[in-house]
Write an enzyme that holds these catalytic residues in place. Structure first.
Site, short mmCIF file in Angstrom:
data_model
loop_
_atom_site.label_atom_id
_atom_site.label_comp_id
_atom_site.label_asym_id
_atom_site.label_seq_id
_atom_site.Cartn_x
_atom_site.Cartn_y
_atom_site.Cartn_z
N TYR A 33 4.59 14.56 28.67
CA TYR A 33 3.12 15.52 28.55
C TYR A 33 3.06 16.48 29.64
O TYR A 33 3.88 16.33 30.57
CB TYR A 33 2.09 14.42 28.58
CG TYR A 33 1.79 14.05 30.18
CD1 TYR A 33 2.47 13.04 30.73
CD2 TYR A 33 0.66 14.46 30.68
CE1 TYR A 33 2.22 12.75 31.97
CE2 TYR A 33 0.20 13.99 32.11
CZ TYR A 33 0.91 13.01 32.52
OH TYR A 33 0.68 12.89 33.88
N ARG A 52 8.44 22.88 33.07
CA ARG A 52 8.56 21.64 33.55
C ARG A 52 8.58 20.48 32.45
O ARG A 52 9.09 19.39 32.33
CB ARG A 52 7.16 21.15 34.32
CG ARG A 52 7.40 19.89 34.89
CD ARG A 52 6.12 19.75 36.04
NE ARG A 52 4.72 19.66 35.45
CZ ARG A 52 3.50 19.77 35.89
NH1 ARG A 52 3.52 19.74 37.36
NH2 ARG A 52 2.60 19.65 35.40
N ARG A 100 9.99 -0.55 15.93
CA ARG A 100 9.95 -0.97 17.35
C ARG A 100 11.69 -1.69 17.64
O ARG A 100 11.88 -2.83 17.35
CB ARG A 100 8.96 -1.96 18.03
CG ARG A 100 9.44 -1.94 19.70
CD ARG A 100 8.15 -2.96 20.06
NE ARG A 100 8.21 -2.97 21.61
CZ ARG A 100 8.95 -3.87 22.16
NH1 ARG A 100 9.72 -4.69 21.52
NH2 ARG A 100 8.99 -3.48 23.58
N HIS A 102 14.81 -0.83 21.06
CA HIS A 102 14.43 -0.19 22.59
C HIS A 102 15.37 1.16 22.25
O HIS A 102 14.90 2.07 22.53
CB HIS A 102 14.95 -1.08 23.50
CG HIS A 102 13.93 -2.09 24.07
ND1 HIS A 102 13.61 -2.97 23.16
CD2 HIS A 102 13.00 -2.11 25.23
CE1 HIS A 102 12.56 -3.77 23.93
NE2 HIS A 102 12.38 -3.10 25.05
N LYS A 144 7.52 14.06 34.07
CA LYS A 144 6.12 13.89 33.70
C LYS A 144 6.02 12.92 32.24
O LYS A 144 5.86 13.41 31.39
CB LYS A 144 5.36 15.05 33.26
CG LYS A 144 4.07 15.05 33.65
CD LYS A 144 3.36 16.49 33.98
CE LYS A 144 1.87 16.54 34.08
NZ LYS A 144 1.17 15.70 34.93
N GLU A 176 2.54 11.56 47.35
CA GLU A 176 1.51 12.33 46.55
C GLU A 176 0.47 11.34 46.18
O GLU A 176 0.29 10.35 46.86
CB GLU A 176 2.14 12.75 45.31
CG GLU A 176 2.80 12.11 44.29
CD GLU A 176 3.50 12.63 43.26
OE1 GLU A 176 2.87 13.85 42.83
OE2 GLU A 176 4.06 12.09 42.39
N LEU A 200 5.92 14.35 41.65
CA LEU A 200 5.83 15.53 40.67
C LEU A 200 5.46 16.72 41.27
O LEU A 200 4.83 17.28 41.94
CB LEU A 200 4.43 15.24 39.69
CG LEU A 200 4.51 16.03 38.40
CD1 LEU A 200 5.59 15.53 37.48
CD2 LEU A 200 3.23 16.55 37.92
N1 PMP Z 1 1.15 14.52 40.88
C1 PMP Z 1 0.92 13.70 39.75
C2 PMP Z 1 1.24 12.41 39.86
C3 PMP Z 1 0.22 14.24 38.78
O1 PMP Z 1 -0.23 13.48 37.83
C4 PMP Z 1 -0.22 15.73 38.77
C5 PMP Z 1 -1.02 15.90 37.73
N2 PMP Z 1 -0.49 16.07 36.66
C6 PMP Z 1 0.08 16.40 39.88
C7 PMP Z 1 0.73 15.87 40.95
C8 PMP Z 1 -0.45 17.67 40.08
O2 PMP Z 1 0.33 18.67 39.05
P1 PMP Z 1 -0.26 19.91 38.67
O3 PMP Z 1 -0.62 20.81 39.88
O4 PMP Z 1 0.69 20.70 37.69
O5 PMP Z 1 -1.38 19.51 37.78
#
Ligand code: PMP
Length: 280
Positions: A33, A52, A100, A102, A144, A176, A200
């Site tokens: 997503y 991304r 379903r 896997h 993501k 993060e 991310l």
């Molecule tokens: N880290 C994580 C785990 C996230 O889910 C997000 C938001 N999607 C971010 C960082 C920030 O990413 P962005 O600046 O692209 O929204």
């Protein structure tokens, strides 16, 4: 309209949107997503989000053949159907619909889901409270994917304790937050964890680093410990809707508030860049 949803060609208000139970997103979270800002019906940093998104699709080996142009046209139509001048637009692609099992099903076509609604940008004036939790996510946090249970539980834990975010760490080293990146200011240097598989690569994070360099602020992409975070001059949360949210309390301990000038300078640089980008 106040909000809009879209699934494989059909638009409907989000609350009325129906998707099949055998969409692999439903039972495996087998998809990826993106979430981005739409200001006055114009996308911010669409190119970065699409890039991304394509990287996440490649990791999951989902053959989504729609071109960026065709996808952008659908996203634009969704955004245009919503009245709000300040929207958060979400889209996801799953591997497809099948009974379903896997392993990848034969012949399943990827499913595209989109929704957009008015969401105001976060107020950046006040310092916020955060909790700290061990990072129990998988080894590919740069992807993501739809599998977000550790982040969901962490966000709920933060909410239950009156905090806006949960800061994740692995063995005392900050990665993060549950849905945002964490940036630290110390002695005039902007520091954050490197864009490896533990975080991310936030689009907002990338822009903050770029703008800091432009302003002559030294940037270090070196992870910092929880202890270092407690001694930071400032900590900033960055995401699509949080453009440098200052942290003032970490796990009940008062922190930061020691370099307001640089904090506000970076916040302003980002907001200026953001609004200039959606105007062009
Ligand atoms: N880290 C994580 C785990 C996230 O889910 C997000 C938001 N999607 C971010 C960082 C920030 O990413 P962005 O600046 O692209 O929204």
């Amino acid at each position: 309209m106040e909000n809009i949803g879209y699934y494989n060609g059909a638009f409907a208000p989000i609350e009325e949107l129906m998707i099949p139970a055998c969409d692999r997103g439903v039972y495996f979270g087998d998809g990826v997503y993106e979430a981005l800002r739409v200001e006055r019906h114009r996308f911010f940093a669409l190119r970065e989000h699409l890039s991304r998104f394509r990287a996440s699709l490649a990791f999951l080996r989902i053959p989504f053949e729609m071109t960026d142009e065709a996808l952008t046209a659908i996203l634009q139509e969704a955004a245009d159907r919503v009245e709000s001048d300040s929207q958060q637009l979400y889209f996801q692609v799953t591997r497809g619909s099948a009974i379903r099992t896997h392993a990848f099903p034969e012949g399943a076509e990827p499913n595209l889901l989109v929704f957009s609604r008015g969401v105001p940008l976060a107020d950046l004036s006040e310092h916020r409270r955060v909790i700290v939790l061990p990072d129990t996510r998988w080894e590919h946090c740069n992807v993501k994917s739809l599998n977000l249970i550790p982040s969901v539980l962490a966000a709920e834990a933060a909410k239950e304790r009156g905090c806006c975010e949960a800061v994740f760490h692995r063995n005392g080293v900050v990665t993060e937050c549950s849905s945002s990146n964490l940036l630290m200011l110390k002695d005039g240097v902007l520091r954050t964890a490197p864009a490896d598989e533990k975080i991310l690569p936030g689009v907002t994070r990338g822009h903050f680093l770029m703008l800091a360099r432009k302003l002559g602020v030294p940037v270090e992409e070196i992870a910092f410990t929880l202890e270092e975070a407690c001694g930071a001059d400032e900590l900033m949360i960055t995401s699509t809707s949080a453009h440098g949210l200052p942290v003032g309390e970490l796990e009940g301990r008062a922190v930061c508030g020691r370099d307001d000038a640089l904090l506000r300078k970076l916040q302003k640089a980002y907001r200026d860049y953001f609004y200039a980008s959606v105007e062009n």
